[in-house]
Motif scaffolding. Sequence first.
Motif, PDB file in Angstrom:
ATOM      1  N   THR A  10      47.653  23.397  30.112  1.00 25.60           N
ATOM      2  CA  THR A  10      47.750  24.741  30.673  1.00 25.60           C
ATOM      3  C   THR A  10      46.603  25.597  30.147  1.00 25.60           C
ATOM      4  OG1 THR A  10      50.169  24.561  30.755  1.00 25.60           O
ATOM      5  CG2 THR A  10      49.219  26.764  30.965  1.00 25.60           C
ATOM      6  N   PHE A  11      45.925  26.295  31.046  1.00 24.68           N
ATOM      7  CA  PHE A  11      44.888  27.258  30.694  1.00 24.68           C
ATOM      8  C   PHE A  11      45.350  28.642  31.149  1.00 24.68           C
ATOM      9  CE2 PHE A  11      42.478  23.353  30.878  1.00 24.68           C
ATOM     10  CZ  PHE A  11      41.540  23.489  29.863  1.00 24.68           C
ATOM     11  N   ILE A  12      45.180  29.639  30.267  1.00 24.35           N
ATOM     12  CA  ILE A  12      45.497  31.026  30.614  1.00 24.35           C
ATOM     13  C   ILE A  12      44.303  31.885  30.216  1.00 24.35           C
ATOM     14  CG2 ILE A  12      47.025  32.986  30.204  1.00 24.35           C
ATOM     15  CD1 ILE A  12      49.260  31.027  29.606  1.00 24.35           C
ATOM     16  N   GLY A  13      43.910  32.788  31.101  1.00 24.78           N
ATOM     17  CA  GLY A  13      42.785  33.658  30.828  1.00 24.78           C
ATOM     18  C   GLY A  13      42.815  34.863  31.728  1.00 24.78           C
ATOM     19  N   ILE A  14      41.815  35.720  31.593  1.00 24.58           N
ATOM     20  CA  ILE A  14      41.751  36.905  32.447  1.00 24.58           C
ATOM     21  C   ILE A  14      41.206  36.507  33.817  1.00 24.58           C
ATOM     22  CG2 ILE A  14      41.487  38.468  30.493  1.00 24.58           C
ATOM     23  CD1 ILE A  14      38.510  38.599  31.073  1.00 24.58           C
ATOM     24  N   ARG A  18      38.354  33.261  35.998  1.00 26.25           N
ATOM     25  CA  ARG A  18      38.967  32.133  36.695  1.00 26.25           C
ATOM     26  C   ARG A  18      37.929  31.230  37.352  1.00 26.25           C
ATOM     27  NH1 ARG A  18      42.257  32.779  42.238  1.00 26.25           N
ATOM     28  NH2 ARG A  18      40.087  33.093  42.856  1.00 26.25           N
ATOM     29  N   GLU A  19      36.958  31.816  38.036  1.00 29.75           N
ATOM     30  CA  GLU A  19      35.968  31.018  38.740  1.00 29.75           C
ATOM     31  C   GLU A  19      35.132  30.194  37.762  1.00 29.75           C
ATOM     32  OE1 GLU A  19      36.116  30.753  41.922  1.00 29.75           O
ATOM     33  OE2 GLU A  19      37.730  32.244  41.944  1.00 29.75           O
ATOM     34  N   ASP A 237      46.538  40.598  39.039  1.00 28.82           N
ATOM     35  CA  ASP A 237      45.403  41.507  38.870  1.00 28.82           C
ATOM     36  C   ASP A 237      44.711  41.360  37.526  1.00 28.82           C
ATOM     37  OD1 ASP A 237      45.885  42.498  41.361  1.00 28.82           O
ATOM     38  OD2 ASP A 237      47.129  44.168  40.661  1.00 28.82           O
ATOM     39  N   SER A 238      45.442  40.911  36.506  1.00 26.09           N
ATOM     40  CA  SER A 238      44.847  40.890  35.173  1.00 26.09           C
ATOM     41  C   SER A 238      44.647  39.498  34.585  1.00 26.09           C
ATOM     42  CB  SER A 238      45.725  41.698  34.206  1.00 26.09           C
ATOM     43  OG  SER A 238      47.053  41.166  34.187  1.00 26.09           O
ATOM     44  N   ALA A 239      45.469  38.527  34.969  1.00 23.18           N
ATOM     45  CA  ALA A 239      45.398  37.213  34.330  1.00 23.18           C
ATOM     46  C   ALA A 239      45.664  36.110  35.338  1.00 23.18           C
ATOM     47  CB  ALA A 239      46.400  37.130  33.176  1.00 23.18           C
ATOM     48  N   PHE A 240      45.350  34.884  34.932  1.00 20.82           N
ATOM     49  CA  PHE A 240      45.618  33.706  35.754  1.00 20.82           C
ATOM     50  C   PHE A 240      46.170  32.604  34.860  1.00 20.82           C
ATOM     51  CE2 PHE A 240      41.493  32.615  34.041  1.00 20.82           C
ATOM     52  CZ  PHE A 240      41.577  31.249  33.832  1.00 20.82           C
ATOM     53  N   ALA A 241      46.825  31.639  35.500  1.00 25.24           N
ATOM     54  CA  ALA A 241      47.334  30.467  34.784  1.00 25.24           C
ATOM     55  C   ALA A 241      47.032  29.228  35.612  1.00 25.24           C
ATOM     56  CB  ALA A 241      48.835  30.590  34.531  1.00 25.24           C
ATOM     57  N   LEU A 242      46.432  28.233  34.984  1.00 27.96           N
ATOM     58  CA  LEU A 242      46.107  26.962  35.641  1.00 27.96           C
ATOM     59  C   LEU A 242      46.800  25.840  34.886  1.00 27.96           C
ATOM     60  CD1 LEU A 242      42.689  25.735  36.939  1.00 27.96           C
ATOM     61  CD2 LEU A 242      43.980  24.289  35.369  1.00 27.96           C
ATOM     62  N   GLN A 243      47.435  24.963  35.606  1.00 34.74           N
ATOM     63  CA  GLN A 243      48.148  23.851  34.986  1.00 34.74           C
ATOM     64  C   GLN A 243      47.753  22.549  35.670  1.00 34.74           C
ATOM     65  OE1 GLN A 243      52.649  23.596  35.074  1.00 34.74           O
ATOM     66  NE2 GLN A 243      52.353  24.326  32.976  1.00 34.74           N
TER      67      GLN A 243
END
Length: 594
Positions: A10-14, A18-19, A237-243
């Motif tokens: 899992t990656f979490i960031g602003i 994301r790109e 609007d502020s963060a994303f999560a990639l799994q």
Amino acid sequence: MSIVTMHKVTFIGITADRERLLTDLQQMGCVQIISLTDQNAEFAETVPTAGAREALLFLQAYPQRRRQVLDKQRFNAVNVQQHTLAVRNRLRDLEDERDFLLKRIQDIRPWGDFVLPSLQQMGEHRLWFYAVQHKDLSKIEASASVWEVIRRDNRLCYVIVVDKEEPLDMPVPRIHLGSKSRHELEARLDEVEFIIEDVQAERAYLTRWHDLFSHDLNQLEDRAVCESAATQVYTNDSAFALQGWAPAESLATLESYAKEQAFHFAAEASKHEDNPPTLMRNPSWLAAGEDLVTFYMTPGYRTWDPSSVTFVSFVIFFAMILSDAGYATVMALVLLGLWKKMGDSYSGRRFRPLMLSAVMATLIFGMLVGSYFGVTPSDASWPGKLHVLEISDTERMMMISVVIGIFHIVLANAMNAYRCQHWQDKLPSIGWIGVICGGFALAIGGSISAVDLQTPGIALIAIGAVFVVGFTSPREKPLTRFAQGMLGLTKLSGALGDVLSYLRLFALGLASGSLAVEFNNMASGVYESYPGIGLFFALLILIFGHAVNLLLGITSGVIHGLRLNVIEFFNWGLTEEGTLYKPFKKAEDNLWNR
């Protein structure tokens, strides 16, 4: 030679980063993304899609390519792709219409060129068209409809029936001619031909971008894949999560990257309710076994990797089916000529060891059965001394085939039992090993008087049947457990059929050898019957006959060599199917996908 352990990462960031994460993960190519949204990967028309490869193939198929543009500043890959696909689709539609017009004009030609009157002019009656054989004309004469034969040829009578409704007593279906006259159809055909010429000219113009488009093809597809991946990432609007799923050996690299780029990173082992993708990892010389396996199915993540077994058994089966050292020599020469060229591609490098192994195994087995283009060497020669098997010895070759089948299916059950963690889940496969081995001992016990095989054979069958009945569904209630066990025991007929299916190894090998011998006899007969000119025809028979036999042998070896693995063997050894590991990566080959 195993299925690679997968971890859920899992990656979490602003959101602004994301790109960058997607671009870097695509470059590393070791994460299969798990969708965290319900959104489908749909692109706007301005986004390049996987149709780039289709567009390139369309341009490549044009026979006369224009002079190529070399200035990249004038080139827009997205526009060229969209324009090319639009031209392709338009050309297909026009060609379909042309084919339809040609068929309709051909159908209407026997009836002449006419314009259908309106319903008002016909008093609400319609014209129905029939092409009737001469012998069936009497059936129309017997009907109450108004009809007329307007033309005859040596086979058909062309009949028009006048009626308000379609007649139901006609001997043949009616001919559909449509509402347009022949001259209208011919005029439209002429117009379509002109339009096709214009579209082909447009296609020819587009070929000037071929080289630049081909160079940027991977980049186009990479952008399409990246856009698709972005739709599977949860974003606000502020963060994303990639799994996603990643191989265990890539975790250190991913964690190090996350620390450097200030992303939150977490990795956890798969849970029982998870369904990780399957990635098989084998030495390079066995890698083609993975392709043989996935040709039919992908093993479940919690099963086992059959690639090495499939590789070896396929090679053996192929050799037994072809069973001729002369044919193996021809294949070896062809393989030698293609060896360097095959090394230029990734798939070619994977399949070279498999093809080399199959050729060598065929050469060895051909020497053992003493067949060299259907000729058996004398016992005094050194090839004759290697001749230890007789392909026409039905009893011995059938026994060898059955033993191979039993070993193959027993191995499948053994591997299926080995991968189970709980002892109760192992027992049904162990039970089938007992049933199959006991049945074989019982079958051959009558022909071997020195050793009593019938008593242990019966014992193995009995113990194996108890294991199958008692542990096919070990966690069910007693009555359901017994019923499921008895149902599982019905696979006994399937086990017998699967074992006997391996007799095709003997049958196809005998057929290949017999054909080779017969072609030799035919050539010999022609040569002896027609001295001089007979030599020429004898050589033609030998070359053509053995070429056909070799082609049939290779085809049979591939088809049935695969079949015995993916049908009989997988039926007993792989009870769960999984999904193939497909990492988010660039179009080029990368470390994690090899």
